[in-house]
Motif scaffolding. Structure first.
Motif, PDB file in Angstrom:
ATOM      1  N   GLU A  77      50.427  -0.760  29.939  1.00 59.92           N
ATOM      2  CA  GLU A  77      51.565   0.067  30.370  1.00 59.92           C
ATOM      3  C   GLU A  77      51.243   0.459  32.002  1.00 59.92           C
ATOM      4  OE1 GLU A  77      51.198   3.168  27.343  1.00 59.92           O
ATOM      5  OE2 GLU A  77      51.926   1.821  25.720  1.00 59.92           O
ATOM      6  N   HIS A  78      50.196   0.767  32.286  1.00 60.39           N
ATOM      7  CA  HIS A  78      49.993   1.101  33.472  1.00 60.39           C
ATOM      8  C   HIS A  78      50.140   0.004  34.293  1.00 60.39           C
ATOM      9  CE1 HIS A  78      48.006   3.597  36.363  1.00 60.39           C
ATOM     10  NE2 HIS A  78      47.017   2.604  36.918  1.00 60.39           N
ATOM     11  N   LEU A  79      50.029  -1.247  34.185  1.00 58.04           N
ATOM     12  CA  LEU A  79      50.233  -2.290  34.953  1.00 58.04           C
ATOM     13  C   LEU A  79      51.769  -2.419  35.229  1.00 58.04           C
ATOM     14  CD1 LEU A  79      49.088  -4.559  36.837  1.00 58.04           C
ATOM     15  CD2 LEU A  79      49.375  -5.882  34.495  1.00 58.04           C
ATOM     16  N   ALA A  80      52.482  -2.242  34.103  1.00 53.47           N
ATOM     17  CA  ALA A  80      53.967  -2.378  33.992  1.00 53.47           C
ATOM     18  C   ALA A  80      54.479  -1.254  35.197  1.00 53.47           C
ATOM     19  CB  ALA A  80      54.593  -2.211  32.534  1.00 53.47           C
ATOM     20  N   LYS A  81      53.937  -0.110  34.984  1.00 51.33           N
ATOM     21  CA  LYS A  81      54.291   1.040  35.913  1.00 51.33           C
ATOM     22  C   LYS A  81      54.192   0.700  37.463  1.00 51.33           C
ATOM     23  CE  LYS A  81      53.782   4.836  32.877  1.00 51.33           C
ATOM     24  NZ  LYS A  81      52.792   6.047  32.567  1.00 51.33           N
ATOM     25  N   HIS A  82      52.928  -0.003  37.506  1.00 48.10           N
ATOM     26  CA  HIS A  82      52.498  -0.583  39.001  1.00 48.10           C
ATOM     27  C   HIS A  82      53.572  -1.701  39.601  1.00 48.10           C
ATOM     28  CE1 HIS A  82      49.205   1.933  40.629  1.00 48.10           C
ATOM     29  NE2 HIS A  82      48.723   2.083  39.132  1.00 48.10           N
ATOM     30  N   ASP A  83      53.894  -2.658  38.444  1.00 45.62           N
ATOM     31  CA  ASP A  83      54.919  -3.626  38.542  1.00 45.62           C
ATOM     32  C   ASP A  83      56.360  -3.410  39.119  1.00 45.62           C
ATOM     33  OD1 ASP A  83      52.721  -5.503  38.327  1.00 45.62           O
ATOM     34  OD2 ASP A  83      53.639  -6.073  36.292  1.00 45.62           O
ATOM     35  N   SER A  84      56.685  -2.167  38.587  1.00 46.88           N
ATOM     36  CA  SER A  84      58.148  -1.899  38.709  1.00 46.88           C
ATOM     37  C   SER A  84      58.126  -1.017  40.237  1.00 46.88           C
ATOM     38  CB  SER A  84      58.609  -0.921  37.840  1.00 46.88           C
ATOM     39  OG  SER A  84      57.718   0.167  37.571  1.00 46.88           O
ATOM     40  N   GLN A  85      56.808  -0.322  40.385  1.00 47.92           N
ATOM     41  CA  GLN A  85      57.031   0.333  41.985  1.00 47.92           C
ATOM     42  C   GLN A  85      56.712  -0.899  42.775  1.00 47.92           C
ATOM     43  OE1 GLN A  85      57.072   3.517  42.555  1.00 47.92           O
ATOM     44  NE2 GLN A  85      57.178   2.830  44.699  1.00 47.92           N
ATOM     45  N   PHE A  86      55.908  -1.835  42.575  1.00 53.64           N
ATOM     46  CA  PHE A  86      55.831  -3.126  43.443  1.00 53.64           C
ATOM     47  C   PHE A  86      57.220  -3.382  43.900  1.00 53.64           C
ATOM     48  CE2 PHE A  86      54.842  -7.507  44.441  1.00 53.64           C
ATOM     49  CZ  PHE A  86      54.084  -7.313  45.513  1.00 53.64           C
ATOM     50  N   VAL A  87      57.943  -3.893  42.706  1.00 54.01           N
ATOM     51  CA  VAL A  87      59.436  -4.596  42.951  1.00 54.01           C
ATOM     52  C   VAL A  87      59.977  -3.517  44.025  1.00 54.01           C
ATOM     53  CG1 VAL A  87      61.402  -4.974  41.888  1.00 54.01           C
ATOM     54  CG2 VAL A  87      59.154  -5.589  40.834  1.00 54.01           C
ATOM     55  N   LYS A  88      59.941  -2.174  43.495  1.00 52.71           N
ATOM     56  CA  LYS A  88      60.963  -1.376  44.605  1.00 52.71           C
ATOM     57  C   LYS A  88      60.253  -1.283  45.876  1.00 52.71           C
ATOM     58  CE  LYS A  88      61.651   2.117  40.701  1.00 52.71           C
ATOM     59  NZ  LYS A  88      61.210   3.268  40.453  1.00 52.71           N
ATOM     60  N   ASP A  89      58.828  -1.308  45.951  1.00 54.89           N
ATOM     61  CA  ASP A  89      58.336  -1.502  47.348  1.00 54.89           C
ATOM     62  C   ASP A  89      58.904  -2.752  48.068  1.00 54.89           C
ATOM     63  OD1 ASP A  89      57.405   1.238  47.003  1.00 54.89           O
ATOM     64  OD2 ASP A  89      55.208   0.259  46.521  1.00 54.89           O
ATOM     65  N   GLU A  90      58.839  -3.612  47.529  1.00 59.25           N
ATOM     66  CA  GLU A  90      59.015  -4.918  48.069  1.00 59.25           C
ATOM     67  C   GLU A  90      60.508  -4.905  48.423  1.00 59.25           C
ATOM     68  OE1 GLU A  90      57.696  -8.120  48.528  1.00 59.25           O
ATOM     69  OE2 GLU A  90      55.706  -7.176  48.397  1.00 59.25           O
TER      70      GLU A  90
END
Length: 110
Positions: A77-90
């Motif tokens: 779950e923590h990784l999924a949050k970071h993945d979504s933030q990573f997509v936004k940052d990209e």
């Protein structure tokens, strides 16, 4: 009378229709059966203790596996949050590169 004593001594002793040799054989067989029964009881008791220890170990392993699964779920779950933030940052970085390439103009996109 002395003759009767020799006749009795010469005859084989019997009780309940069995000779002395038969009684010794029966007692030996009975003792062997009792010894085997005692050995089997001790073996069964040792096996019971070993199985109890094994059951405790399996319970501990199951608890550890459940904890590992919970930790894995939290991490996912923590990784999924970071993945979504990573997509936004990209996406934001890509947008900034477009702005830089276009000389600061976003072609009417705001």
């Amino acid at each position: 009378m002395l003759t009767n004593l020799f006749i009795t001594a010469g005859a084989e002793w019997t009780a309940l229709g069995l000779t002395a040799t038969d009684w010794v054989a029966l007692i030996t067989l009975g003792g062997s059966c009792i010894g085997l029964l005692i050995g089997a009881i001790k073996l069964i008791d040792d096996l019971r203790h070993a199985i109890a220890d094994l059951n405790d170990t399996i319970k501990d392993m199951n608890k550890a596996n459940e904890k590992r699964d919970r930790d894995y779920q939290k991490l996912s779950e923590h990784l999924a949050k970071h993945d979504s933030q990573f997509v936004k940052d990209e996406e934001r970085i890509a947008e900034l590169f477009r702005l830089i390439r276009n000389g600061g103009s976003n072609n009417g996109k705001d």
